[in-house]
Write an enzyme that holds these catalytic residues in place. Structure first.
Site, PDB file in Angstrom:
ATOM      1  N   GLU A  66       8.664   3.240   4.242  1.00  0.00           N
ATOM      2  CA  GLU A  66       8.317   4.641   4.069  1.00  0.00           C
ATOM      3  C   GLU A  66       9.422   5.536   4.616  1.00  0.00           C
ATOM      4  OE1 GLU A  66       4.617   6.980   5.660  1.00  0.00           O
ATOM      5  OE2 GLU A  66       4.258   4.832   5.752  1.00  0.00           O
ATOM      6  N   ASP A  78       6.998   5.830  -0.504  1.00  0.00           N
ATOM      7  CA  ASP A  78       6.198   4.800   0.169  1.00  0.00           C
ATOM      8  C   ASP A  78       6.016   3.628  -0.800  1.00  0.00           C
ATOM      9  OD1 ASP A  78       4.307   3.240   1.422  1.00  0.00           O
ATOM     10  OD2 ASP A  78       2.911   4.867   1.837  1.00  0.00           O
TER      11      ASP A  78
END
Ligand code: DCP
Ligand code: MG
Length: 385
Positions: free
Chosen positions: A138, A42
């Site tokens: 992500e 992320d």
């Protein structure tokens, strides 16, 4: 499954000396696949990082990306300097400026964010073909059985983050664990620019002490509801029978039962095409009438809006509203539309409520159908939760 794993190994054969040979007492159950190595990556304050990369004079000052304060805009994200003032995603830009008057708010430039996202995906592909993007910044990677970095997922995560930094110019955080749930929680643990590993032997203690609010899928509303039920940590959730969780939280209750034990069998799904984006909420107390449903709607719309934006604001061509009634019957009302208009959702909800003939509502959901063909963005849309 609630069934206990069968007694295995030496205990099994001692207790059952006449066990026929063709029954292998040590065979793992189907719920226990071989240990997997999942990395969740992320990027840190993604949109803001791209802006700081492209204009280094923006580094070190509170910076946000979002809509203008004078047009009811909201913050898409902000850098960590701005977060110290309490500014965060989905907050109105007006409120953000009250908290941090010197905040610089830039309009989003999705083309640059998409290009960075594509470059990051190329880096992942050098490590594994099993990649499941959740949003522009992500993704889950399944690196089980991969031989890079001597097979160490921890070293692979470090290498991936180093390459994102060197080649894309931003930092990312990572979580490494045997399943998606734990990898996602772990990537948040040492943010920004950090990573965390949860080894199989750590799972039990880690999950027991995990506040329920950190579990993906448990939003503010559900966490508050749980608090009222005396559930603060995942360990508290384990005191509830599976049927209790099911009746309290609907289908999500089943998942909660497993998450509270650190279990998550979901595969990393490469190449799935997302067809819709939606959010829903099951209410502790059924919503008794239309007015209560109307009151619940703005929060759902806000969450849906945030999800759509996180996915890079893909084009959509339909809106829908789902209602599940107290007797578990359900209905979904849809209409064509390309504009994210709260009034349209309100109208759909009224129609859906009327279909139930006034029955109380236990679940409300809102969603959009993503455009296909000509209108869709050229790249494959990311899937996210
Ligand atoms: N986003 C958005 N609206 C939201 C949340 C996010 O438009 N409500 C966009 C902007 C973010 C990007 O999606 O940069 C990625 O979302 P994340 O939740 O991963 O947030 P960040 O990457 O910005 O910050 P963090 O460092 O917490 O991951
Ligand atoms: Mg991020």
């Amino acid at each position: 499954m609630t069934r206990k794993a069968p007694e295995r190994g030496r205990h099994g054969s001692r207790r059952f000396p006449f066990l026929p040979l063709f029954v292998s007492p040590s065979r793992p159950s189907s719920r226990m696949p071989a240990e997997r190595k999942i990395i969740h990556v992320d990027c840190d304050c993604f949109y803001a990082s791209i802006e700081m990369r492209d204009d280094p004079s923006l580094r070190g000052i509170p910076l946000a990306v979002g809509g203008a304060a004078d047009s009811r805009g909201v913050i898409a994200t902000c850098n960590y300097e701005a977060r110290r003032f309490g500014v965060h995603s989905a907050m109105s830009s007006r409120r953000a400026l009250v908290l941090c008057p010197q905040l610089l708010i830039l309009p989003p430039d999705m083309a640059r964010y998409r290009a960075a996202s594509a470059a990051i995906m190329d880096i992942y592909r050098d490590f594994t073909e099993r990649i499941e993007p959740l949003s522009l910044d992500e993704a889950y990677l399944d690196v089980s059985g991969k031989t890079h970095c001597r097979g160490s997922a921890t070293l692979m995560a470090e290498a991936i983050r180093a390459r994102i930094h060197a080649e894309v110019g931003i930092t990312a955080s990572a979580g490494i664990a045997p399943n998606k749930f734990l990898a996602k929680v772990a990537s948040d643990w040492n943010k920004p620019n950090g990573q965390m590993v949860i080894r199989p032997a750590d799972i039990e203690a880690f999950v027991a002490a995990l506040p329920v609010g950190k579990v993906p899928g448990i939003g503010k509303v559900t966490a508050e509801r749980m608090k009222r039920m005396g559930i603060v940590l995942c360990a508290d959730l384990r005191h509830f029978e599976r049927v209790e969780l099911l009746s309290e939280f609907g289908r999500f209750g089943e998942r909660l039962y497993h998450l509270a034990r650190g279990e998550d069998d979901r595969e990393v799904c490469a190449d799935r095409v997302r067809k819709s984006v939606s959010v829903e909420e099951t209410y502790v107390h059924d919503l008794p009438d239309l007015a209560a449903c109307q009151q619940a709607l703005p929060e759902l719309i806000e969450r849906l809006d945030a999800r759509i934006r996180r996915a890079g604001s893909p084009a959509f061509d339909g809106l829908n509203c789902k209602l599940k009634f107290a007797d578990f019957s359900q209905t979904t009302v849809e209409q064509a539309g390309r504009h994210f208009d709260p009034d349209h959702f309100a109208r759909l909800m009224r129609q859906g409520f009327a279909r139930g003939g006034g029955k109380p509502v236990r679940l409300l959901g809102v969603g959009v159908r993503l455009a296909s063909g000509e209108d869709a963005p050229s790249r494959q849309l990311p899937l996210f939760e």
